[in-house]
Design a protein around this motif. Structure first.
Motif, PDB file in Angstrom:
ATOM      1  N   UNK A   1      -4.359  14.562  28.351  1.00 12.23           N
ATOM      2  CA  UNK A   1      -5.415  13.913  29.128  1.00 12.23           C
ATOM      3  C   UNK A   1      -6.387  13.148  28.248  1.00 12.23           C
ATOM      4  N   UNK A   2      -6.805  13.770  27.157  1.00 14.93           N
ATOM      5  CA  UNK A   2      -7.720  13.085  26.238  1.00 14.93           C
ATOM      6  C   UNK A   2      -7.054  11.854  25.635  1.00 14.93           C
ATOM      7  N   UNK A   3      -5.793  11.974  25.273  1.00 11.78           N
ATOM      8  CA  UNK A   3      -5.090  10.825  24.698  1.00 11.78           C
ATOM      9  C   UNK A   3      -5.004   9.688  25.711  1.00 11.78           C
ATOM     10  N   UNK A   4      -4.557   9.994  26.921  1.00 12.36           N
ATOM     11  CA  UNK A   4      -4.409   8.945  27.935  1.00 12.36           C
ATOM     12  C   UNK A   4      -5.754   8.275  28.227  1.00 12.36           C
ATOM     13  N   UNK A   5      -6.773   9.090  28.413  1.00 10.53           N
ATOM     14  CA  UNK A   5      -8.095   8.569  28.787  1.00 10.53           C
ATOM     15  C   UNK A   5      -8.729   7.755  27.659  1.00 10.53           C
ATOM     16  N   UNK A   6      -8.749   8.317  26.470  1.00  7.89           N
ATOM     17  CA  UNK A   6      -9.456   7.661  25.364  1.00  7.89           C
ATOM     18  C   UNK A   6      -8.669   6.497  24.793  1.00  7.89           C
ATOM     19  N   UNK A   7      -7.344   6.559  24.848  1.00  6.33           N
ATOM     20  CA  UNK A   7      -6.533   5.426  24.414  1.00  6.33           C
ATOM     21  C   UNK A   7      -6.754   4.229  25.342  1.00  6.33           C
ATOM     22  N   UNK A   8      -6.847   4.504  26.655  1.00  2.00           N
ATOM     23  CA  UNK A   8      -7.107   3.429  27.615  1.00  2.00           C
ATOM     24  C   UNK A   8      -8.509   2.848  27.405  1.00  2.00           C
ATOM     25  N   UNK A   9      -9.468   3.738  27.169  1.00  2.35           N
ATOM     26  CA  UNK A   9     -10.834   3.272  26.918  1.00  2.35           C
ATOM     27  C   UNK A   9     -10.875   2.388  25.669  1.00  2.35           C
ATOM     28  N   UNK A  10     -10.199   2.818  24.634  1.00  2.00           N
ATOM     29  CA  UNK A  10     -10.175   2.067  23.380  1.00  2.00           C
ATOM     30  C   UNK A  10      -9.530   0.695  23.584  1.00  2.00           C
ATOM     31  N   UNK A  11      -8.442   0.635  24.343  1.00  2.00           N
ATOM     32  CA  UNK A  11      -7.769  -0.637  24.615  1.00  2.00           C
ATOM     33  C   UNK A  11      -8.685  -1.586  25.387  1.00  2.00           C
ATOM     34  N   UNK A  12      -9.452  -1.041  26.313  1.00  2.00           N
ATOM     35  CA  UNK A  12     -10.390  -1.868  27.076  1.00  2.00           C
ATOM     36  C   UNK A  12     -11.471  -2.442  26.161  1.00  2.00           C
ATOM     37  N   UNK A  13     -11.954  -1.633  25.226  1.00  2.00           N
ATOM     38  CA  UNK A  13     -12.960  -2.110  24.280  1.00  2.00           C
ATOM     39  C   UNK A  13     -12.390  -3.244  23.430  1.00  2.00           C
ATOM     40  N   UNK A  14     -11.153  -3.088  22.968  1.00  2.00           N
ATOM     41  CA  UNK A  14     -10.519  -4.114  22.133  1.00  2.00           C
ATOM     42  C   UNK A  14     -10.364  -5.422  22.914  1.00  2.00           C
ATOM     43  N   UNK A  15      -9.956  -5.323  24.168  1.00  2.00           N
ATOM     44  CA  UNK A  15      -9.849  -6.531  24.995  1.00  2.00           C
ATOM     45  C   UNK A  15     -11.218  -7.185  25.170  1.00  2.00           C
ATOM     46  N   UNK A  16     -12.247  -6.369  25.347  1.00  6.12           N
ATOM     47  CA  UNK A  16     -13.594  -6.904  25.498  1.00  6.12           C
ATOM     48  C   UNK A  16     -14.082  -7.605  24.241  1.00  6.12           C
ATOM     49  N   UNK A  17     -13.742  -7.050  23.090  1.00  4.33           N
ATOM     50  CA  UNK A  17     -14.132  -7.676  21.814  1.00  4.33           C
ATOM     51  C   UNK A  17     -13.486  -9.054  21.691  1.00  4.33           C
ATOM     52  N   UNK A  18     -12.231  -9.171  22.051  1.00  4.01           N
ATOM     53  CA  UNK A  18     -11.531 -10.459  21.961  1.00  4.01           C
ATOM     54  C   UNK A  18     -12.175 -11.483  22.885  1.00  4.01           C
ATOM     55  N   UNK A  19     -12.538 -11.063  24.095  1.00  5.11           N
ATOM     56  CA  UNK A  19     -13.195 -11.992  25.022  1.00  5.11           C
ATOM     57  C   UNK A  19     -14.547 -12.428  24.474  1.00  5.11           C
TER      58      UNK A  19
END
Length: 210
Positions: free
Chosen positions: A110-128
């Protein structure tokens, strides 16, 4: 004149100096990645988990309301890491011996799924964010050029020059503040990864003890 030269110099420094560094944060990265840290859009479980192989049932972690609630709580960075680790130990101690490993495996997943998704969203936001900064830099270059062109006219309106110069100074300041903010935001994916690793390590210790 000196004041206008200073403002124009700031704009050129921001638009021509800072912007390329934003675009080329790490060598051989995509052009919209501004961070020094290497861009890794998603983590693999093996990067953060050194414990036993997780059973297929661990993927159903969201169906367990207690595990799901704990995942949300532990993932929140506002909760100090030491407190999060204590919550993990308390949770492990509360589990019946026959259920401990299964529940802790679900917590890891659960922690992996949740925090990995959160991290990916942050990375996409940084690129934008970086793409918007590059567009902002291009606008600053044009505005600085427009001020130059206006000043070169013999019949230039002094008040108009002053107004455009003031606007250029203000927008340059905003640009530089955003560059600084981006420096801090670039650290967030690493902070998430480090926290995830630390939480998984604590869970692994609890599984060994059980």
């Amino acid at each position: 004149m000196a004041r206008m030269e200073l403002v124009r110099g700031l704009a050129i420094a921001a638009a021509l100096g800072a912007a390329p560094s934003i675009a080329s944060g790490a060598a051989n990265q995509s052009p919209d990645w501004p961070c020094i840290q290497r861009k890794v859009p998603e983590l693999s479980l093996g990067q953060i988990w050194n414990g036993p192989e997780l059973p297929a049932a661990a993927k159903d972690w969201s169906k367990d309301k207690n595990v799901e609630a704990l995942v949300q709580e532990l993932a929140a960075r506002r909760l100090p890491l030491a407190d999060a680790q204590k919550d993990i130990r308390d949770f492990a101690a509360s589990l019946p011996a026959g259920q401990a490993d299964a529940k802790l495996a679900m917590l890891v997943q659960g922690l992996f799924d949740h925090m990995n998704a959160e991290r990916s969203q942050v990375i996409s936001g940084i690129a934008r964010y970086a793409r918007r900064q590059l567009e902002f830099a291009a606008r600053l270059r044009k505005e600085a050029s427009d001020v130059d062109a206006l000043r070169s006219k013999p019949d230039a309106d002094v008040n108009q020059i002053a107004a455009q110069t003031d606007r250029l100074a203000w927008e340059t300041r905003i640009f530089e503040e955003r560059v600084q903010s981006l420096t801090y935001v670039c650290e967030v994916p690493t902070l998430i990864e480090q926290r995830l690793y630390a939480l998984a390590k604590t869970i692994g210790e609890m599984m060994v003890q059980k």
